[in-house]
Design a protein around this motif. Structure first.
Motif, mmCIF file in Angstrom:
data_model
loop_
_atom_site.group_PDB
_atom_site.id
_atom_site.type_symbol
_atom_site.label_atom_id
_atom_site.label_comp_id
_atom_site.label_asym_id
_atom_site.label_seq_id
_atom_site.Cartn_x
_atom_site.Cartn_y
_atom_site.Cartn_z
ATOM 1 N N TYR A 1 9.152 4.837 0.273
ATOM 2 C CA TYR A 1 9.065 6.414 0.315
ATOM 3 C C TYR A 1 9.328 6.861 -1.154
ATOM 4 O O TYR A 1 9.939 6.356 -1.958
ATOM 5 C CB TYR A 1 9.865 7.047 1.335
ATOM 6 N N TYR A 2 8.280 7.952 -1.348
ATOM 7 C CA TYR A 2 8.533 8.594 -2.670
ATOM 8 C C TYR A 2 8.209 10.330 -2.484
ATOM 9 O O TYR A 2 7.234 10.559 -1.718
ATOM 10 C CB TYR A 2 7.635 8.275 -3.952
ATOM 11 N N TYR B 1 12.959 11.839 -4.445
ATOM 12 C CA TYR B 1 13.465 10.555 -4.012
ATOM 13 C C TYR B 1 12.634 9.410 -4.287
ATOM 14 O O TYR B 1 11.384 9.582 -4.330
ATOM 15 C CB TYR B 1 13.399 10.848 -2.538
ATOM 16 N N THR B 2 13.266 8.425 -4.780
ATOM 17 C CA THR B 2 12.449 7.169 -5.272
ATOM 18 C C THR B 2 13.112 5.864 -4.487
ATOM 19 O O THR B 2 14.227 5.964 -4.014
ATOM 20 C CB THR B 2 12.788 7.087 -6.678
ATOM 21 N N ASP B 3 12.576 5.046 -4.328
ATOM 22 C CA ASP B 3 12.855 3.774 -3.764
ATOM 23 C C ASP B 3 11.944 2.507 -4.705
ATOM 24 O O ASP B 3 11.087 2.525 -4.919
ATOM 25 C CB ASP B 3 12.179 3.671 -2.457
ATOM 26 N N THR B 4 13.032 1.862 -5.513
ATOM 27 C CA THR B 4 12.542 0.617 -6.563
ATOM 28 C C THR B 4 13.380 -0.422 -6.421
ATOM 29 O O THR B 4 14.538 -0.324 -5.804
ATOM 30 C CB THR B 4 12.732 1.399 -7.913
ATOM 31 N N ILE B 5 12.985 -1.449 -6.979
ATOM 32 C CA ILE B 5 13.541 -2.829 -7.279
ATOM 33 C C ILE B 5 13.774 -2.589 -8.616
ATOM 34 O O ILE B 5 12.994 -2.447 -9.582
ATOM 35 C CB ILE B 5 12.743 -3.874 -6.721
ATOM 36 N N TRP C 1 0.924 -1.298 0.026
ATOM 37 C CA TRP C 1 0.082 -0.145 0.030
ATOM 38 C C TRP C 1 0.929 1.388 -0.090
ATOM 39 O O TRP C 1 2.023 1.286 0.337
ATOM 40 C CB TRP C 1 -1.019 0.056 1.296
ATOM 41 N N GLU C 2 0.261 2.451 -0.433
ATOM 42 C CA GLU C 2 0.898 3.724 -0.485
ATOM 43 C C GLU C 2 -0.036 4.765 0.055
ATOM 44 O O GLU C 2 -1.181 4.638 -0.339
ATOM 45 C CB GLU C 2 1.696 4.142 -1.804
ATOM 46 N N PHE D 1 4.334 13.549 -1.860
ATOM 47 C CA PHE D 1 4.966 12.770 -0.983
ATOM 48 C C PHE D 1 4.107 11.721 -0.642
ATOM 49 O O PHE D 1 2.835 11.561 -0.295
ATOM 50 C CB PHE D 1 5.386 13.239 0.426
ATOM 51 N N THR D 2 4.720 10.352 -0.669
ATOM 52 C CA THR D 2 4.003 9.178 -0.353
ATOM 53 C C THR D 2 4.780 8.177 0.310
ATOM 54 O O THR D 2 5.947 8.416 0.395
ATOM 55 C CB THR D 2 3.402 8.270 -1.659
#
Length: 467
Positions: free
Chosen positions: A278-279, A296-300, A251-252, A267-268
């Protein structure tokens, strides 16, 4: 469908010659060799500008001749773009191509100058093609599907070449993103259904990359300035690490705030698999001359997909060469991380200040990145700042300078490198077709690893002619 027609065609051949004096021609940590290096190059820039077609290609072949021992080296560079609206308001095609000499291994020899020799610098080819189709379902919904194909090739997949500093695969990638968004009928309450899939296939005997995600998102607008965002999703991948593997619901939730034309903040925060994510995205115009953009990004992800994203953001600028979305020159002298077949979690921040003052332009950019690799070797970290200034002295002459500092903590948690690059360039347009430049480069790496320190100083005289 209407035919895509070109309106203007430009072809600009050129010849370039450089003479460089360097105090470390072989980029060694000791016994540095002072040398004079001639670099002669031929190239061409071709562009087509049309109402619905824009394409360009810039190619050069460089010959380096080292006076100390009479040896030579050939290097080629290419950058190409294609942007076409094939079916008005429905189908858009985009393409990017890049052939660039790049450093493969962050632990290897690095330099801010091209007039030197190292086995760490090799030709890397990257190609991407994107097709984006959009269709409306009256005023109820808009559907969009995007497919991106990527190819990355280099000599590094040759396991028999003992001169290579590292090995990694040639690869092909397939990325599909599909969504159905609410149409104009929906105002304060909007919805979105989405699904995406990313695959990378590698030619060596290593794991391929797979990451898939689907879900639904809603947006609740309180007014024209503030809105809440939330989604639920299901994701899965083929990662081996328990920390990175995903197979379940996530979820976000967050917000978007746009109090005026000068500020846009999103922002999420949420959770995917075993990870908190977080984004954030920020754009702020302090004045008409001073602005800031950051994210700011967070990825696989995988090295190939990061390369596709970077290549798609680039374009050719007649004044600065290859530039990114902020029209900042691209600098490959200091790779943030080595090329690798390992998949990883990427947490990345980048922020840029731009200031335009009459004839002078300043920029200050910073970035911070963490990569947690899928083989449980740890998390690598890199952060750095770059300041640059470009001053138009008059209509014919200009002065530019750049200074960068970067620190890298390798995933073993032991080795730390500090890398400093500086450049000052004066250039003058002698006539409509000829340009003269004089530049000074300094590169230095300070490392806590034995034999890791490295330094080079270089001065270059440059003449370019277009025909």
């Amino acid at each position: 469908m209407q035919a895509v027609q070109a309106q203007h065609i430009y072809i600009d051949p050129r010849a370039e010659t450089r003479f460089t004096v360097t105090d470390n021609a072989n980029l060694t940590t000791s016994d540095r060799l002072t040398d004079g290096v001639f670099n002669n190059a031929i190239g061409v820039n071709a562009r087509i500008d049309g109402a619905r077609l824009r394409t360009s290609i810039d190619y050069s072949l460089d010959h380096f001749y080292f006076l100390s021992d009479g040896t030579d080296d050939y290097r080629q560079n290419l950058f190409g773009t294609l942007d076409a609206e094939v079916w008005k308001d429905h189908l858009v095609l985009n393409g990017r191509a890049s052939l660039r000499q790049q450093f493969l291994d962050q632990r290897g020899s690095l330099s801010g100058s091209a007039a030197n020799r190292t086995t760490n610098r090799r030709l890397v080819q990257t190609y991407t093609g994107t097709a984006s189709f959009r269709a409306g379902l009256r005023d109820f919904a808009d559907a969009r599907i995007t497919y991106r194909y990527g190819i990355q090739k280099s000599p590094a997949d040759d396991l028999t070449d003992t001169t290579l500093p590292i090995n990694f695969s040639d690869s092909t990638s397939h990325e599909i993103n599909a969504s159905i968004d609410s149409g104009d009928r929906f105002n304060n309450f909007q919805w979105r259904l989405f699904a995406n899939s990313s695959r990378v296939f590698r030619n060596l005997d290593v794991n391929d990359f797979r990451n898939e995600r689907a879900g639904g998102e809603v947006t609740l607008k309180f007014n024209r300035y503030f809105q809440l965002i939330g989604n639920i999703n299901y994701s899965r991948n083929d990662f081996q690490s328990d920390v990175l593997s995903e197979d379940g619901f996530g979820w976000e939730a967050g917000f978007r705030w746009t109090p005026g034309r000068k500020l846009d903040l999103t922002f999420t925060a949420g959770k995917e698999g075993n990870r908190e994510v977080y984004y954030a995205s920020l754009q702020h115009f302090f004045t008409i001359r001073l602005s800031f953009t950051g994210s700011y990004t967070d990825t696989i992800t995988a090295n190939t997909i990061v390369g596709n994203d970077g290549l798609n953001s680039l374009r050719f600028d007649e004044e600065f060469g290859i530039v990114n979305n902020e029209t900042l020159p691209i600098d490959e002298t200091d790779p943030n991380f080595s090329f690798s077949d390992l998949d990883f979690r990427r947490r990345a921040f980048v922020g840029t200040f731009n200031l335009q003052q009459k004839r002078t332009r300043h920029f200050l950019t910073g970035n911070y990145e963490l990569r947690t690799f899928d083989n449980n070797t740890g998390t690598g970290r890199a952060w750095g700042v770059t300041y640059g200034v470009n001053r138009k002295i008059n209509d014919k002459a200009e002065l530019s300078a750049r200074l960068s500092y970067r620190q890298s903590l390798f995933e073993d948690g032991v080795r730390v490198d500090n890398f400093i690059v500086g450049n000052v360039t004066w250039s003058k347009r002698l006539s409509k077709r000829f340009r003269l430049a004089l530049s000074f480069d300094h590169s230095q790496r300070q490392s806590n690893s034995d034999g890791g320190d490295l330094m080079e100083n270089a001065a270059t005289l440059y003449l370019r002619g277009t025909f």
